[in-house]
Design an enzyme around this catalytic site. Structure first.
Site, mmCIF file in Angstrom:
data_model
loop_
_atom_site.group_PDB
_atom_site.id
_atom_site.type_symbol
_atom_site.label_atom_id
_atom_site.label_comp_id
_atom_site.label_asym_id
_atom_site.label_seq_id
_atom_site.Cartn_x
_atom_site.Cartn_y
_atom_site.Cartn_z
ATOM 1 C CB SER A 104 -0.949 0.008 1.206
ATOM 2 O OG SER A 104 -0.204 -0.014 2.417
ATOM 3 C CB SER A 138 15.737 -8.153 7.793
ATOM 4 O OG SER A 138 16.077 -8.000 9.142
ATOM 5 C CE1 TYR A 173 10.671 -2.598 12.408
ATOM 6 C CE2 TYR A 173 12.970 -2.059 12.847
ATOM 7 C CZ TYR A 173 11.943 -2.320 11.950
ATOM 8 O OH TYR A 173 12.213 -2.299 10.602
ATOM 9 C CE LYS A 194 11.628 -5.620 10.062
ATOM 10 N NZ LYS A 194 10.996 -6.194 8.843
#
Length: 272
Positions: free
Chosen positions: A11, A132, A147, A151
């Site tokens: 998007s 990543s 976060y 990752k």
């Protein structure tokens, strides 16, 4: 015959740029997003089919996978790009935000990989490209524990899958970009907060200011990142891991050059 690609999170940002680029290069592209009814740009490309997909929903993953394979016949490459960021002190995080961070950035790619493995095994070939971050490889950043966790986990997942899938002729690739010119990541961050705990306020203000005022000169051009993905997808490069940009490569070099205690202190000193 045209090759076909399945991309999550199209998007905006890197996902949308990748969908447009590959379609213009003659690929058939399955562009997936949570709200396809809002999309107006990708619908103009004849090589792009748009599918509704929340990577945390197994039903939507199954439905999008089946419809994509039915539409294009064979899928050659899957790009796990969808992601989000939860930032702020861990103590302040809501339970649902902790779960959502893992669900999107780590469980989401797992869902997609598991959905496409039967197709790749039947074809005897395939490729997963997992997006990543240099923060999943070179360094955790202040207030980014959740976060970074997601990752770091994606890195470990991809390395572990190498041993399972290489004998099946299914390839895995990792890219570790930093900020990019079209990245809307900062605008999509969920910030942990609590009016009753103020000890993290000073650090939070510094981190948010650093993110908001990041110099565009240290950001990578989105098209350059897309072209690296293209090199991997077209098998012009067989690199398992590609750290992208001056920031990530610079931090990687520094981390390899000094003890971890020194490295952490260097990063911490920038936010005092």
């Amino acid at each position: 015959m045209s090759k076909s690609m399945f991309i999550t999170g199209t998007s905006s940002g890197l996902g949308k740029a990748s969908a447009k680029y590959f379609a213009e290069q003659g690929w058939n592209v399955a562009a997936t997003m949570r709200s396809p009814e809002k999309e107006t740009e990708l619908t103009q490309h004849k090589n792009i089919r748009i599918f509704k997909l929340d990577v945390t929903s197994l039903d939507q993953v199954r439905d999008a996978t089946e419809k994509d394979i039915a539409a294009f016949g064979t899928i050659d490459v899957v790009v796990n790009n969808a992601g989000m960021g939860t930032y702020g002190a861990l103590e302040l995080a809501r339970e649902e935000d902790i779960d959502w961070q893992f669900a999107v950035n780590t469980r989401g790619p797992i869902n997609i990989i598991r959905a496409f493995l039967p197709h790749f095994r039947a074809n005897g070939i395939g490729m997963f490209i997992n997006v990543s971050s240099y923060m999943g490889l070179t360094t955790a950043v202040p207030l980014g524990s959740l976060y970074n966790m997601s990752k770091f986990a994606l890195e470990g997942l991809t390395e572990g899958l190498y041993y399972e899938l290489k004998p099946l002729n299914i390839d895995l690739r990792l890219i570790e970009p930093g900020g990019s010119t079209e990245n809307s990541f900062v605008n999509n961050i969920v910030w942990n907060s609590s009016p009753g705990i103020r000890v993290y306020d000073a650090l939070t203000e510094k981190v948010r200011h650093r993110m908001a005022t990041a110099d565009d000169s240290i950001k990578d051009d989105t098209l350059d990142i897309v072209k690296i993905i293209a090199g991997l997808a077209n098998r012009e490069s067989n690199k398992f891991r590609t750290v992208i940009g001056k920031t990530g490569n610079g931090l990687m070099a520094m981390r390899n050059a000094v003890p971890i205690e020194d490295y952490l202190e260097i990063i911490a000193s920038q936010f005092r």
